[in-house]
Design a protein around this motif. Structure first.
Motif, PDB file in Angstrom:
ATOM      1  N   ILE A  10       0.833  -1.206   0.000  1.00  0.00           N
ATOM      2  CA  ILE A  10       0.000   0.000   0.000  1.00  0.00           C
ATOM      3  C   ILE A  10       0.868   1.256   0.000  1.00  0.00           C
ATOM      4  CG2 ILE A  10      -1.614   1.356   1.370  1.00  0.00           C
ATOM      5  CD1 ILE A  10      -2.675  -1.355   2.401  1.00  0.00           C
ATOM      6  N   VAL A  11       1.871   1.294   0.892  1.00  0.00           N
ATOM      7  CA  VAL A  11       2.697   2.502   1.002  1.00  0.00           C
ATOM      8  C   VAL A  11       3.408   2.766  -0.319  1.00  0.00           C
ATOM      9  CG1 VAL A  11       4.656   3.566   2.171  1.00  0.00           C
ATOM     10  CG2 VAL A  11       2.969   2.325   3.494  1.00  0.00           C
ATOM     11  N   SER A  12       3.947   1.707  -0.939  1.00  0.00           N
ATOM     12  CA  SER A  12       4.657   1.893  -2.198  1.00  0.00           C
ATOM     13  C   SER A  12       3.705   2.358  -3.308  1.00  0.00           C
ATOM     14  CB  SER A  12       5.342   0.593  -2.607  1.00  0.00           C
ATOM     15  OG  SER A  12       5.845   0.697  -3.913  1.00  0.00           O
ATOM     16  N   GLN A  67     -11.177   0.504   7.063  1.00  0.00           N
ATOM     17  CA  GLN A  67      -9.878   0.152   6.505  1.00  0.00           C
ATOM     18  C   GLN A  67      -9.695   0.685   5.084  1.00  0.00           C
ATOM     19  OE1 GLN A  67     -10.245  -4.101   7.354  1.00  0.00           O
ATOM     20  NE2 GLN A  67      -8.361  -3.954   8.525  1.00  0.00           N
ATOM     21  N   LEU A  68     -10.826   0.946   4.402  1.00  0.00           N
ATOM     22  CA  LEU A  68     -10.738   1.389   2.999  1.00  0.00           C
ATOM     23  C   LEU A  68      -9.886   2.646   2.800  1.00  0.00           C
ATOM     24  CD1 LEU A  68     -14.278   0.833   1.402  1.00  0.00           C
ATOM     25  CD2 LEU A  68     -12.143  -0.306   0.848  1.00  0.00           C
ATOM     26  N   PRO A  69     -10.213   3.769   3.490  1.00  0.00           N
ATOM     27  CA  PRO A  69      -9.425   4.977   3.220  1.00  0.00           C
ATOM     28  C   PRO A  69      -7.948   4.814   3.556  1.00  0.00           C
ATOM     29  CG  PRO A  69     -11.436   5.526   4.370  1.00  0.00           C
ATOM     30  CD  PRO A  69     -11.323   4.038   4.412  1.00  0.00           C
ATOM     31  N   VAL A  70      -7.623   3.928   4.504  1.00  0.00           N
ATOM     32  CA  VAL A  70      -6.214   3.722   4.842  1.00  0.00           C
ATOM     33  C   VAL A  70      -5.443   3.198   3.636  1.00  0.00           C
ATOM     34  CG1 VAL A  70      -4.628   2.513   6.403  1.00  0.00           C
ATOM     35  CG2 VAL A  70      -6.838   3.293   7.235  1.00  0.00           C
ATOM     36  N   MET A  71      -6.135   2.425   2.798  1.00  0.00           N
ATOM     37  CA  MET A  71      -5.455   1.763   1.685  1.00  0.00           C
ATOM     38  C   MET A  71      -5.381   2.612   0.419  1.00  0.00           C
ATOM     39  SD  MET A  71      -6.652  -2.140   1.868  1.00  0.00           S
ATOM     40  CE  MET A  71      -8.176  -2.308   2.736  1.00  0.00           C
ATOM     41  N   TYR A  85      -7.463  15.458   4.869  1.00  0.00           N
ATOM     42  CA  TYR A  85      -6.685  14.761   5.881  1.00  0.00           C
ATOM     43  C   TYR A  85      -7.593  14.007   6.845  1.00  0.00           C
ATOM     44  CZ  TYR A  85      -2.275  16.701   4.316  1.00  0.00           C
ATOM     45  OH  TYR A  85      -1.177  17.002   3.576  1.00  0.00           O
ATOM     46  N   LEU A  86      -8.729  14.596   7.203  1.00  0.00           N
ATOM     47  CA  LEU A  86      -9.635  13.894   8.118  1.00  0.00           C
ATOM     48  C   LEU A  86     -10.131  12.594   7.489  1.00  0.00           C
ATOM     49  CD1 LEU A  86     -11.743  16.700   9.817  1.00  0.00           C
ATOM     50  CD2 LEU A  86      -9.918  15.323  10.780  1.00  0.00           C
ATOM     51  N   TRP A  87     -10.475  12.649   6.196  1.00  0.00           N
ATOM     52  CA  TRP A  87     -10.996  11.447   5.537  1.00  0.00           C
ATOM     53  C   TRP A  87      -9.956  10.328   5.553  1.00  0.00           C
ATOM     54  CZ3 TRP A  87     -10.329   8.285   1.121  1.00  0.00           C
ATOM     55  CH2 TRP A  87     -11.448   7.517   0.768  1.00  0.00           C
ATOM     56  N   LYS A  88      -8.689  10.699   5.426  1.00  0.00           N
ATOM     57  CA  LYS A  88      -7.628   9.700   5.417  1.00  0.00           C
ATOM     58  C   LYS A  88      -7.214   9.275   6.830  1.00  0.00           C
ATOM     59  CE  LYS A  88      -4.673   8.210   3.178  1.00  0.00           C
ATOM     60  NZ  LYS A  88      -4.450   6.799   2.835  1.00  0.00           N
ATOM     61  N   GLU A  89      -7.150  10.230   7.774  1.00  0.00           N
ATOM     62  CA  GLU A  89      -6.509   9.924   9.062  1.00  0.00           C
ATOM     63  C   GLU A  89      -7.466   9.425  10.142  1.00  0.00           C
ATOM     64  OE1 GLU A  89      -3.785   9.760   8.048  1.00  0.00           O
ATOM     65  OE2 GLU A  89      -3.146  11.513   6.919  1.00  0.00           O
TER      66      GLU A  89
END
Lengths: 270, 292
Positions: free
Chosen positions: A196-198, B104-108, B160-164
């Motif tokens: 993911i990070v990459s 978990q979706l937005p984290v990816m 940033y809020l949506w992601k973090e």
């Protein structure tokens, strides 16, 4: 009452997460969605969307993304695994500092780190080269990979490896047949996170790669900036297909395996 | 197994890699920032560039603006994420599991996803102004407040809020799942109310992981280039854009100054992270390390 409020929050949260993704799908499928239309006035035909999804630009950037991600995973594991073993199973002076040092690439502001590293990469003659990019990607993946692997190794403990050694296995045999299989969960987490990070790196890929590796994330950028949202959305769709779908499948497969193993155990007990 | 040569061997790849790509970069920029830059004929060490940087009001204003944005967005993300994580772990059923999966979706996904969606939704010709206009709440799309590329950085904050927030939810939930539920039951049994159980039992156990997440998110927000570049306002520039523009000018005489800025910012974020770790250690639950 409490239940109603909870369900309300669930729905709002689901909408917040899913609406942007649904919008991207709609954008990719629409041919015209200009002001002031609330819904796309014209959808692209399935053939058009498919040809966009499989155009040479999209496929080449998909190739670049995956090639960099695979290389990054390899390099990251090669470095992270021994480091995690050292941090879990050994006591040595400075261990506390090493534990903090690992997080430095995440703590130093990304822009400062990248502009500093770009200098060194040019000096090493790695600018625009595959190895240069995966090295910089790995720098940002290592903290996560080392943390996930060492947490997992701590859970497994050193006893199994010790037993294997007592029974006469060599270090190498113990490593490949005992330590690695037992840390499967940690490895899975580290691989997923590194992938993911990459895949999501933008500036590192562009700056170090000097435009030689136009990954999905890199290509989306100029389209978004120029207001060509439909084209950006096409790249976004491909990105989702190659990240969310495989990760979801791996996750479900592991959950299924876990469940079937539990079922076996209960049968054995009967 | 626990012998010294083996330990050295295990630590070798990491040490080599960090020496080659990390420490060399830091050292190189240290020399350069102190004025040693033979490429353009600079050989004398001095602190000129640091004093110049610290007197540069444009830089200091940009720094304060970026710090305020990074701190407030991180704080909000932790607060909302903590609340949602607790809500989702109150019960263990199909719906709460689904909520965790969704989080978990937005984290990816990369930040540019939500940037794209926000541009389509909130720009002045976006879907929300169109809807408001259709409903007759505003006459022209220009009446809709500027929410992307705005001087108040609202678009960046939302991105940033949506992601973090999901990042905090995932981190905290993983810790909550490891906590022995009996602690909670004992507290409730001894007459504590829900709030007391949360404040005295759960929060101290979660707090170290939350502080770790805070540090990672803050540092990321503080130094990340993509979102401020796409959604930022030129009159209210943020640090990453400021630094990047300075770098890509390819004006070699500016490089020592740039490197001194980079090092000042690095020292600042490291010191800030250290401070947060101290606060975490000092708070209840900090000394035992809680569950990380």
């Amino acid at each position: 009452m409490r239940k109603i409020i909870n369900s309300f929050i669930y729905v709002i949260w689901a909408l917040i997460v899913l609406v942007p993704l649904a919008l991207i799908v709609l954008l990719a499928l629409s041919q015209r969605w200009a002001y002031p239309a609330l819904w796309p006035t014209q959808f692209s035909s399935m053939a058009t969307v498919l040809s966009l999804l499989t155009s040479t630009e999209v496929l080449s950037s998909l190739g670049a993304s995956v090639a960099l991600a695979v290389g990054t995973i390899g390099l990251t594991l090669l470095i992270a695994y021994p480091t995690a073993m050292a941090l879990t199973y050994y006591q040595f002076p400075g261990k506390k500092w090493l534990n903090l040092l690992i997080y430095l690439p995440l703590i130093i502001p990304g822009i400062a780190l990248l502009t500093n590293i770009d200098f060194v990469i040019i000096k090493l003659n790695l600018n625009g080269r595959y190895f240069g990019i995966i090295a910089v990607h790995s720098l940002f993946c290592l903290p996560y990979a080392i943390k996930l692997l060492s947490d997992n190794l701590k859970l497994v403990g050193p006893q199994y490896a010790a037993v294997s050694q007592n029974l006469g296995a060599s270090h190498w045999q113990t490593f490949w047949q005992i330590t690695v299989p037992l840390s499967k969960n940690g490895l899975q987490g580290a691989v997923m996170m590194t992938y993911i990070v990459s895949m999501t790196q933008y500036l590192a890929t562009l700056l170090i790669g000097e435009g030689n590796y136009l990954t999905l994330s890199v290509r989306m950028f100029p389209f978004t900036q120029a207001g060509k949202y439909q084209l950006a959305a096409i790249y976004a769709i491909v990105f989702m297909l190659v990240t969310l779908v495989p990760l979801f499948l791996i996750d479900s497969w592991l959950a299924w395996q876990e469940r079937s193993r539990e079922a076996h155990v209960s049968i054995d007990r009967d | 197994m626990r012998t010294k040569p083996r330990l050295v061997l295990l630590l070798l790849p990491f040490s080599l890699f960090m020496a080659l790509f990390f420490f060399s970069a830091i050292l190189k920029s240290l020399w350069t920032s102190l004025g040693y830059y033979p490429l353009i004929g600079l050989h004398r060490l001095s602190l000129t560039y640091y004093t110049a940087a610290l007197q540069d009001t444009a830089f200091l204003r940009t720094f304060m603006r970026t710090f305020t944005l990074a701190f407030s967005s991180t704080f909000l993300a932790c607060l909302i994420g903590l609340g949602l994580a607790f809500l989702f772990s109150q019960q263990h059923n199909r719906w709460t599991r689904l909520m965790f999966k969704l989080s978990q979706l937005p984290v990816m996904l990369p930040h540019i996803f939500v940037v794209l969606a926000l541009l389509q939704l909130l720009s002045q010709t976006g879907l929300i102004p169109r809807l408001l206009q259709r409903l007759g709440l505003i006459d022209q799309s220009a009446q809709f407040p500027l929410l992307v590329n705005d001087p108040g950085q609202i678009g960046i904050l939302l991105t940033y809020l949506w992601k973090e927030v999901p990042f905090v939810i995932v981190t905290v939930t993983l810790v909550l799942r490891q906590i022995d539920l009996r602690y909670q039951k004992v507290a409730l049994n001894l007459g504590a109310n829900r709030w007391q159980t949360f404040w005295h039992i759960l929060l101290p156990l979660v707090q170290p992981a939350l502080f770790n997440a805070f540090i990672i998110i803050f540092s990321f927000t503080f130094g990340s280039y993509e979102v401020p570049y796409l959604l930022g306002n030129q009159q209210a520039e943020l640090l990453p854009v400021y630094i990047y523009n300075l770098y890509v000018q390819h004006d070699l005489t500016q490089i020592p100054l740039l490197m001194s800025l980079n090092l000042l910012l690095s020292v600042f974020t490291i010191a800030f992270a250290g401070l947060l770790l101290q606060v975490s250690r000092w708070l209840p639950g900090g000394r035992t390390g809680g569950l990380r």
